[in-house]
Design an enzyme around this catalytic site. Sequence first.
Site, short mmCIF file in Angstrom:
data_model
loop_
_atom_site.label_atom_id
_atom_site.label_comp_id
_atom_site.label_asym_id
_atom_site.label_seq_id
_atom_site.Cartn_x
_atom_site.Cartn_y
_atom_site.Cartn_z
N LEU A 8 0.86 -1.18 0.00
CA LEU A 8 0.00 0.00 0.00
C LEU A 8 0.90 1.23 0.00
O LEU A 8 2.00 1.20 0.56
CB LEU A 8 -0.90 0.03 1.25
CG LEU A 8 -1.96 -1.07 1.38
CD1 LEU A 8 -2.69 -0.91 2.72
CD2 LEU A 8 -2.96 -1.01 0.23
N ASP A 9 0.42 2.31 -0.62
CA ASP A 9 1.16 3.57 -0.53
C ASP A 9 1.38 3.93 0.94
O ASP A 9 0.55 3.60 1.80
CB ASP A 9 0.38 4.70 -1.20
CG ASP A 9 0.36 4.57 -2.71
OD1 ASP A 9 1.18 3.80 -3.24
OD2 ASP A 9 -0.49 5.22 -3.34
N MET A 10 2.46 4.62 1.20
CA MET A 10 2.78 5.03 2.57
C MET A 10 1.61 5.75 3.24
O MET A 10 1.31 5.54 4.42
CB MET A 10 4.02 5.92 2.56
CG MET A 10 4.46 6.44 3.91
SD MET A 10 5.95 7.42 3.74
CE MET A 10 6.17 8.00 5.41
#
Length: 517
Positions: free
Chosen positions: A364-366
Amino acid sequence: MGYIPHPLCLKAMEEVEQYLLCMREWQEEINNGKMFGVLVVEDERHHLGFLAAFSGLLADHNDWDYFVPPVFDFLQPEGYFKQEEHAISAISSKVKMLEGHPSYIQAISLLQNMQKEKDNDLMGWKEKMEEAKKRRDTIRQTTTPDTETMAALQRESQWMKAELRRKRQYHNQLISQQNAIIENHEDEIRKLKKERQQKSDALQKWLFSHFVMKNAKGEERNLLEIFASTSTPIPPSGSGECCAPKLLQYAFIHKMRPLCIAEFWWGKSPKGEVRKHMHSYPACRGKCLPILNFMLQGLDVEDNIYEKAIEAIPNIVYEDEWLIVVDKPAGMLSVPGKQESTSVYDFVKCHCPEAEGPLIVHRLDMSTSGLILVAKTKQTHQDLQAQFHHRKVKKTYLARLEHDLPATVADKGIISIPLRPDPLDRPRQLADPINGKPAVTTYTRKGSRDVVLQPQTGRTHQLRVHCAHHDGLGTPILGDTLYGTPADRLYLHASQLTITHPVTKKIMTFHSPCPWK
């Protein structure tokens, strides 16, 4: 010097907005989309003020009053750049003339006709040879020919084969002669194109060598020197002409101290990007990042509080001897990165030190929170990745949007906008129906600003672009610093994940509650 507007920058942006609204002769151009920038500065007498800039050209000029001048003015009518540009244009005109010259077009047409004549002639002769062979075979099979007849049949076969060779040689000779005529013409075109390329490369290097940038230490480097150590040693076209470098250059030359900066978009969004009128955006990474990294040396730059990772501990939603399902908080990396902060990978290694293999199955994106699959064994990792590859994993996300959904957006629907990376502004993605990879998302409205998103493909930033783009939902996810406006977090959460257990083969669905309700 982050891109989140400081209140002083917002005030400066308002003044630039009022100025632009008064410039009626520019309205058509800037309403089609233009990047502007402001830099709040303090002079040597500690007086505050601001500088304004535009990216590239405005109404074919780069030196309008009210805005800072270009770093290097290469548009002087009698200057070296314009002279060389005219010379290159003259070569292009000559190439176009040669490529469209009637004698060249006629020569190509004649060659095509020659090839057709050859094909027709050889095909017709081969048909005659086949008919003659059938006749000879019939004579041999139905009669008992004498020696003289057999010799005549053999001579006929040999002659027809020799005639085929002569015909082929004749046509090949004509075609070769015609090819030589065309080749001479095309050789001249190739020489001109090579000369044009050499002149263009030399002019580009000359131009970049004259873009001499200053930094806060008083040091100077041209663009060739700045980009020499990057992955693209030759600067991209337009480098040094964006707002931020122009603003900083003017400030350093005039002994002003930069305080805060913002670049903002004016007008409608480009077709392949997500840009909102009067919204602020970071400087592009491809053209500007190397330049700004140099120019900001010696300047006390405060960290951007919105870009700091939020240190938090993930929750374990499910665990058995083969896999773990982790609920990642927003602000935490999935895998270790350049930042000195804990990632999901680090957390799992501490929690389960005996686990082997890559562990993290997907990312997942940060800034996105929610469910992540972790494999404890290599075989489990391979199985789960295969499920992702074959799109057997079902993922559901919750998102809160920056604005109310337009009334034209249906309660349910499918968004299909192909995406590709923006090579000059990573990690941003571009909508590109020609070169982009397929990206499909289904959505369901859950209120005026809340939606449920289910990606059918797994492109980078797919949900973020599909929400923000005008061909998608038309409003960015709240807190999206790349495609919208910053907030206390990115309001995107991976709330549900359905897999087939790699060992038990049982279909399992995991849930994570919405963190902002």
